[in-house]
Design a protein around this motif. Structure first.
Motif, PDB file in Angstrom:
ATOM      1  N   VAL A 151       0.832  -1.201   0.000  1.00 28.00           N
ATOM      2  CA  VAL A 151       0.000   0.000   0.000  1.00 28.00           C
ATOM      3  C   VAL A 151       0.869   1.254   0.000  1.00 28.00           C
ATOM      4  N   VAL A 152       1.910   1.255   0.841  1.00 29.74           N
ATOM      5  CA  VAL A 152       2.838   2.394   0.863  1.00 29.74           C
ATOM      6  C   VAL A 152       3.534   2.529  -0.485  1.00 29.74           C
ATOM      7  N   GLY A 153       3.815   1.388  -1.125  1.00 30.04           N
ATOM      8  CA  GLY A 153       4.507   1.414  -2.404  1.00 30.04           C
ATOM      9  C   GLY A 153       3.733   2.144  -3.484  1.00 30.04           C
ATOM     10  N   THR A 154       2.429   1.959  -3.539  1.00 29.99           N
ATOM     11  CA  THR A 154       1.630   2.657  -4.552  1.00 29.99           C
ATOM     12  C   THR A 154       1.656   4.166  -4.332  1.00 29.99           C
ATOM     13  N   VAL A 155       1.598   4.578  -3.067  1.00 27.79           N
ATOM     14  CA  VAL A 155       1.666   6.013  -2.773  1.00 27.79           C
ATOM     15  C   VAL A 155       3.034   6.561  -3.149  1.00 27.79           C
ATOM     16  N   GLN A 156       4.088   5.806  -2.863  1.00 31.83           N
ATOM     17  CA  GLN A 156       5.440   6.273  -3.160  1.00 31.83           C
ATOM     18  C   GLN A 156       5.723   6.303  -4.661  1.00 31.83           C
ATOM     19  N   ILE A 157       5.124   5.380  -5.410  1.00 37.12           N
ATOM     20  CA  ILE A 157       5.289   5.421  -6.873  1.00 37.12           C
ATOM     21  C   ILE A 157       4.668   6.694  -7.430  1.00 37.12           C
ATOM     22  N   ALA A 158       3.472   7.040  -6.956  1.00 31.15           N
ATOM     23  CA  ALA A 158       2.848   8.298  -7.383  1.00 31.15           C
ATOM     24  C   ALA A 158       3.694   9.492  -6.970  1.00 31.15           C
ATOM     25  N   HIS A 159       4.255   9.436  -5.768  1.00 31.53           N
ATOM     26  CA  HIS A 159       5.121  10.527  -5.301  1.00 31.53           C
ATOM     27  C   HIS A 159       6.379  10.613  -6.147  1.00 31.53           C
ATOM     28  N   ALA A 160       6.937   9.458  -6.531  1.00 29.29           N
ATOM     29  CA  ALA A 160       8.147   9.457  -7.363  1.00 29.29           C
ATOM     30  C   ALA A 160       7.874  10.054  -8.735  1.00 29.29           C
ATOM     31  N   ILE A 161       6.723   9.757  -9.323  1.00 27.65           N
ATOM     32  CA  ILE A 161       6.375  10.330 -10.627  1.00 27.65           C
ATOM     33  C   ILE A 161       6.231  11.844 -10.525  1.00 27.65           C
ATOM     34  N   ALA A 162       5.575  12.314  -9.462  1.00 32.39           N
ATOM     35  CA  ALA A 162       5.430  13.764  -9.271  1.00 32.39           C
ATOM     36  C   ALA A 162       6.784  14.419  -9.029  1.00 32.39           C
ATOM     37  N   LEU A 163       7.651  13.758  -8.260  1.00 31.12           N
ATOM     38  CA  LEU A 163       8.965  14.317  -7.976  1.00 31.12           C
ATOM     39  C   LEU A 163       9.829  14.351  -9.233  1.00 31.12           C
ATOM     40  N   GLU A 164       9.763  13.289 -10.039  1.00 31.43           N
ATOM     41  CA  GLU A 164      10.516  13.275 -11.293  1.00 31.43           C
ATOM     42  C   GLU A 164      10.034  14.381 -12.223  1.00 31.43           C
ATOM     43  N   ALA A 165       8.717  14.597 -12.288  1.00 33.51           N
ATOM     44  CA  ALA A 165       8.178  15.664 -13.131  1.00 33.51           C
ATOM     45  C   ALA A 165       8.666  17.033 -12.664  1.00 33.51           C
ATOM     46  N   ILE A 210      -2.482  17.566 -17.401  1.00 34.85           N
ATOM     47  CA  ILE A 210      -3.679  16.756 -17.131  1.00 34.85           C
ATOM     48  C   ILE A 210      -3.325  15.275 -17.103  1.00 34.85           C
ATOM     49  N   ALA A 211      -2.473  14.836 -18.033  1.00 44.00           N
ATOM     50  CA  ALA A 211      -2.045  13.441 -18.059  1.00 44.00           C
ATOM     51  C   ALA A 211      -1.307  13.074 -16.777  1.00 44.00           C
ATOM     52  N   LEU A 212      -0.467  13.978 -16.281  1.00 40.39           N
ATOM     53  CA  LEU A 212       0.248  13.733 -15.027  1.00 40.39           C
ATOM     54  C   LEU A 212      -0.717  13.650 -13.851  1.00 40.39           C
ATOM     55  N   LEU A 213      -1.690  14.549 -13.810  1.00 44.11           N
ATOM     56  CA  LEU A 213      -2.685  14.546 -12.733  1.00 44.11           C
ATOM     57  C   LEU A 213      -3.493  13.259 -12.736  1.00 44.11           C
ATOM     58  N   VAL A 214      -3.952  12.834 -13.894  1.00 42.13           N
ATOM     59  CA  VAL A 214      -4.756  11.614 -13.990  1.00 42.13           C
ATOM     60  C   VAL A 214      -3.932  10.389 -13.609  1.00 42.13           C
ATOM     61  N   THR A 215      -2.671  10.362 -14.010  1.00 39.92           N
ATOM     62  CA  THR A 215      -1.805   9.228 -13.674  1.00 39.92           C
ATOM     63  C   THR A 215      -1.616   9.097 -12.173  1.00 39.92           C
ATOM     64  N   ILE A 216      -1.285  10.194 -11.509  1.00 39.64           N
ATOM     65  CA  ILE A 216      -1.075  10.164 -10.061  1.00 39.64           C
ATOM     66  C   ILE A 216      -2.365   9.809  -9.330  1.00 39.64           C
ATOM     67  N   LEU A 217      -3.477  10.380  -9.769  1.00 43.50           N
ATOM     68  CA  LEU A 217      -4.761  10.071  -9.151  1.00 43.50           C
ATOM     69  C   LEU A 217      -5.113   8.599  -9.318  1.00 43.50           C
ATOM     70  N   SER A 218      -4.870   8.037 -10.493  1.00 39.21           N
ATOM     71  CA  SER A 218      -5.182   6.628 -10.746  1.00 39.21           C
ATOM     72  C   SER A 218      -4.348   5.709  -9.858  1.00 39.21           C
ATOM     73  N   ASN A 241      -3.056   6.422  -6.946  1.00 34.84           N
ATOM     74  CA  ASN A 241      -3.547   6.544  -5.570  1.00 34.84           C
ATOM     75  C   ASN A 241      -4.850   5.773  -5.375  1.00 34.84           C
ATOM     76  N   LEU A 242      -5.723   5.762  -6.385  1.00 34.31           N
ATOM     77  CA  LEU A 242      -6.955   4.977  -6.286  1.00 34.31           C
ATOM     78  C   LEU A 242      -6.654   3.480  -6.236  1.00 34.31           C
ATOM     79  N   VAL A 243      -5.661   3.049  -7.004  1.00 33.90           N
ATOM     80  CA  VAL A 243      -5.239   1.645  -6.935  1.00 33.90           C
ATOM     81  C   VAL A 243      -4.732   1.320  -5.532  1.00 33.90           C
ATOM     82  N   GLY A 244      -3.971   2.251  -4.937  1.00 37.24           N
ATOM     83  CA  GLY A 244      -3.497   2.039  -3.572  1.00 37.24           C
ATOM     84  C   GLY A 244      -4.637   1.910  -2.574  1.00 37.24           C
ATOM     85  N   ASP A 245      -5.678   2.723  -2.720  1.00 37.67           N
ATOM     86  CA  ASP A 245      -6.839   2.615  -1.830  1.00 37.67           C
ATOM     87  C   ASP A 245      -7.526   1.262  -1.981  1.00 37.67           C
ATOM     88  N   GLN A 246      -7.649   0.777  -3.206  1.00 39.25           N
ATOM     89  CA  GLN A 246      -8.276  -0.524  -3.415  1.00 39.25           C
ATOM     90  C   GLN A 246      -7.421  -1.653  -2.847  1.00 39.25           C
TER      91      GLN A 246
END
Length: 235
Positions: free
Chosen positions: A155-169, A209-217, A219-224
């Motif tokens: 679960v932490v991994g999915t959040v960190q992957i989204a954080h890594a994508i935002a940080l790389e951007a 928008i593509a970056l926003l949708v990717t990070i949001l998606s 995070n939703l996978v992490g919640d599931q």
């Protein structure tokens, strides 16, 4: 060219073109691939390193545990983007360089989570039974403690992957991330920044928008995953 324009050859640019005449839809699809690769690769490597260190520290205890936790505290005490900026200033640009930088700023999250989960499992009866049977420490760590510490790490991994994508951007937008030969979503946003004032919004807005949708998606996978791995948290 603005979105919906048609080239002389009859091709339609649904999201327009950038300052060099490249199709934005194709560039976003390619940049999304690069961003996902960097985020997933850094997240998986950091998870493996952090999980092993955290579980071993929880099982061994003593000075090694104290040293690792103090090192993680120091790491978490600095802003992630500051550490990444310093590392990239030393290492330079490149996919491998930014993965190293992202792993460096992420491993402490996994180590702390793995240690907390392993501490809960360390004193349970099945661990005591494994010790009583004379199993080696390595077998207890890898066959019993580590598998039971994985659910919260995933679960932490999915959040960190989204954080890594935002940080790389962010790093690529600042010009310290990926080279122009490997354009990510952050680089695409940066390429259109100078055109915003002239009304050519689509060069930056659509990659954003593509970056926003990717990070949001993600995070939703992490919640599931959280609900699947721990049904008591689901509604």
């Amino acid at each position: 060219m603005p979105p919906g324009s048609t080239s002389a050859a009859g091709s339609t640019y649904y999201l327009g073109t950038d300052g060099q005449g490249r199709d934005m839809l194709s560039a976003i699809m390619y940049g999304l691939r690069v961003s996902l690769y960097v985020g997933v690769a850094s997240g998986v490597i950091a998870l493996v390193i952090g999980a092993l260190l955290g579980v071993v520290a929880a099982y061994a205890g003593g000075r090694f545990e104290q040293f690792l936790m103090r090192l993680a505290d120091i790491q978490l005490g600095f802003p992630a983007i500051l550490v990444a900026l310093i590392l990239l200033a030393v290492l330079g640009k490149g996919v491998d360089k930014i993965i190293i930088a992202l792993v460096t700023v992420q491993w402490a999250y996994y180590a702390r989570t793995a240690r907390s989960a392993a501490l809960v499992e360390r004193n349970k009866e099945y661990i005591e039974a494994a010790r009583g049977l004379g199993l080696s420490s390595a077998r207890i760590v890898f066959r019993h403690l580590l598998p039971n510490a994985l659910p919260p790490l995933i679960v932490v991994g999915t959040v960190q992957i989204a954080h890594a994508i935002a940080l790389e951007a962010t790093l690529s937008f600042l010009g310290l991330g990926l080279p122009t030969t490997e354009p990510s979503l952050g680089l695409l946003i940066a390429n259109g920044y100078e055109f915003l004032m002239s009304g050519k919004y689509w060069i930056s807005v659509y990659p954003g928008i593509a970056l926003l949708v990717t990070i949001l998606s993600i995070n939703l996978v992490g919640d599931q995953l959280r609900d699947v791995l721990n049904p008591r948290l689901s509604r």
